[in-house]
Design a protein around this motif. Structure first.
Motif, PDB file in Angstrom:
ATOM      1  N   TRP A  35      81.631-118.458 -30.284  1.00  0.00           N
ATOM      2  CA  TRP A  35      82.984-118.904 -30.631  1.00  0.00           C
ATOM      3  C   TRP A  35      83.735-119.372 -29.378  1.00  0.00           C
ATOM      4  O   TRP A  35      84.867-118.947 -29.095  1.00  0.00           O
TER       5      TRP A  35
ATOM      6  N   VAL B 244      87.411-120.347 -29.297  1.00  0.00           N
ATOM      7  CA  VAL B 244      88.425-119.345 -29.645  1.00  0.00           C
ATOM      8  C   VAL B 244      88.868-118.647 -28.366  1.00  0.00           C
ATOM      9  O   VAL B 244      88.088-117.948 -27.728  1.00  0.00           O
TER      10      VAL B 244
ATOM     11  N   LEU C  33      85.817-117.579 -36.987  1.00  0.00           N
ATOM     12  CA  LEU C  33      84.718-116.814 -36.394  1.00  0.00           C
ATOM     13  C   LEU C  33      83.530-116.767 -37.361  1.00  0.00           C
ATOM     14  O   LEU C  33      83.239-115.728 -37.959  1.00  0.00           O
TER      15      LEU C  33
END
Length: 513
Positions: free
Chosen positions: A326, A329, A416
């Protein structure tokens, strides 16, 4: 030393950030300070829990006005920068909408204008006007009203013309909507009151000052989490000669000769003091700790008519082997649900637990590897929900797990992917947790909601209207919730409490209502 020569004793109820800041201010004024808290470590909502190698910071995650902390340390003859390391966030946060569009907030003006132009080029002039509006409200609302007591009615009367000029009657959202047209930008410029417990569609537009706070001071993360700030504050209190008593709960405030004279613990032990400062929620202070004393203003009936901030559902979890997953993020992400106005109404007005949600996602492990085992991540995901006081109140004993599963599904779908197979440690706080752990009335996340008629003079005062010798600090008093607010409440307290060498008979506040 004779008893008459001994320093005046001050008891601070609650080792939250407002209580610790108050203890530091009192120690600097010469008091012998005792801080008493029912939790097992200092910090209150700014404390943490470590589980399976993951440190979960439970409450505030960012520092937006570091100068307030530096001023606090300086008042104690110390240097904040030597005790705590702050790391500036770039970007501050990223907002993601259901249509796939994104908006990242930065301190740099040109970068921010480019972000605005990317979403809506025609809104750049309005955005500039909004920032000017925020600056005007910052100087009046934060630097002026927010750093001095508002316990005299005359203080409010003098401020009314400026409130009228700045259109304090207009909501934060209405002000954003007046300046920009794009609904995404209206969200980006108006959601901030949620982080101090306010409904953006009803909270006074004075709170757009947060946009100026971010631009002027930046957004910072304290290495070690806000818990590191709390521990540093506790160390200052101890170095001043104060004591901090943990795992100790106060049952009531003792009154003698018409003044606060100390506290009584749950076990019945009495501790005497010359003054008492309550960092407990103002509602708990008056309804519980002063339950055996007649009250003129903050009666149970009056407290029951207040509008309280929303509740919070927070899922703290650790993930294994995800440090390199991820990659898009970052430290702070806001995942916006399909509705805004109606969703907020469900939370604040209808008290309805929705199927949809908006999420604040905190991933501190991208900045501070100490929060998780090597290669792992630590997360904190927050969703605003109704408090416990609505007629159709949520039973979280049955609603908790279904709501967490909805949160998990949204995270997997929007942010996610594959999250479920990596989750290891898990911890959930609901409004019932806030009620039981922090003694928050109705499980509210931020005490009394900061509407215009529940702000400044209308909030419970820093110097108690009910009892001489009692003072209030923290989110439930002036100037309000949020890390800058509770630190400022201690600054106001420092102006009201006489030095330890002075007679302890400050003027009483003007009678209310």
């Amino acid at each position: 030393m004779s008893d008459s020569d001994a320093p005046h004793h001050a008891i601070v109820i609650g080792a939250g950030l407002g209580g610790l800041a108050s203890a530091m201010r009192l120690g600097a004024k010469g008091y012998r300070v005792s801080v008493i808290d029912r939790l097992d470590q200092p910090g209150g909502r700014g404390s943490s829990i470590t589980q399976g190698g993951h440190r979960f910071d439970l409450g505030p995650t960012i520092v937006t006005v570091p100068q307030g902390l530096r001023d606090l340390w300086a008042a104690c003859g110390r240097d904040f920068n030597r005790d705590v390391t702050l790391k500036p966030m770039t970007p501050f946060y990223e907002i993601r909408w259901p249509d796939g569009s994104k908006f990242a907030a930065y301190q740099d003006s040109d970068t921010m204008e480019a972000e605005v132009a990317r979403l809506s080029p025609d809104d750049v002039p309005g955005y500039r006007k909004f920032l000017n509006d925020a600056q005007d409200r910052y100087w009046f609302g934060y630097e002026d009203l927010g750093r001095r007591s508002m316990h005299q009615l005359w203080d409010l009367i003098k401020a009314l013309p400026r409130f009228v000029w700045l259109r304090a009657d207009r909501s934060v959202y209405a002000h954003a909507a007046m300046r920009v047209r794009d609904p995404r930008l209206r969200f980006a410029l108006s959601f901030h009151p949620l982080f101090i417990g306010g409904d953006p569609f009803r909270v006074t537009s004075m709170y757009i000052l947060v946009s100026h706070l971010e631009k002027s001071f930046g957004v910072h993360y304290a290495m070690g989490g806000v818990q590191a700030i709390a521990h540093a504050m506790a160390n200052v209190v101890r170095q001043q000669g104060g004591t901090i008593h943990l795992n100790t709960e106060i049952d009531e405030i003792i009154v003698e000769n018409g003044r606060a004279a100390g506290v009584r613990l749950l076990g019945g032990k009495a501790l005497k003091a010359d003054i008492v400062v309550s960092n407990a929620d103002a509602g708990h202070t008056y309804a519980r700790l002063l339950r055996n004393r007649p009250r003129k203003r903050w009666t149970d009936a009056k407290l029951n008519t207040r509008r309280w901030s929303m509740g919070l559902f927070v899922w703290y979890f650790g993930t294994r082997g995800t440090r390199d997953m991820w990659r898009d993020v970052g430290h702070h992400t806001i995942v916006v649900g399909p509705r805004y106005r109606d969703h907020i109404k469900d939370i604040f007005i209808r008290g309805h637990l929705c199927d949809d949600m908006s999420l604040y996602v905190h991933r501190p492990s991208v900045t501070d590897p100490s929060v998780a085992p090597a290669g792992d991540d630590t997360f904190y995901v927050l969703s605003p929900v109704p408090h416990l006081g609505h007629d159709n109140g949520v039973d979280w004993t049955t609603a908790q797990e279904p709501y967490r599963q909805k949160m998990l599904a949204m995270l997997e779908d929007r942010l996610l992917p594959g999250l479920a197979e990596h989750v290891t440690e898990s911890l959930v706080f609901t409004p019932q947790t806030f009620r039981d752990r922090y003694l928050s009335p109705l499980g509210a996340g931020f005490s009394i909601e900061p509407r215009i008629l529940q702000s400044a003079w209308f909030r419970p005062h820093n110097v108690s209207e009910e009892l001489p010798g009692l003072y209030l600090a923290g989110a439930g008093t002036h100037p309000g919730a949020g890390l800058p607010g509770v630190i400022s409440s201690a600054e106001v307290l420092g102006q009201l409490v006489p030095d330890a060498a002075s007679p302890l008979t400050p003027a009483l506040p003007m009678a209310a209502e």
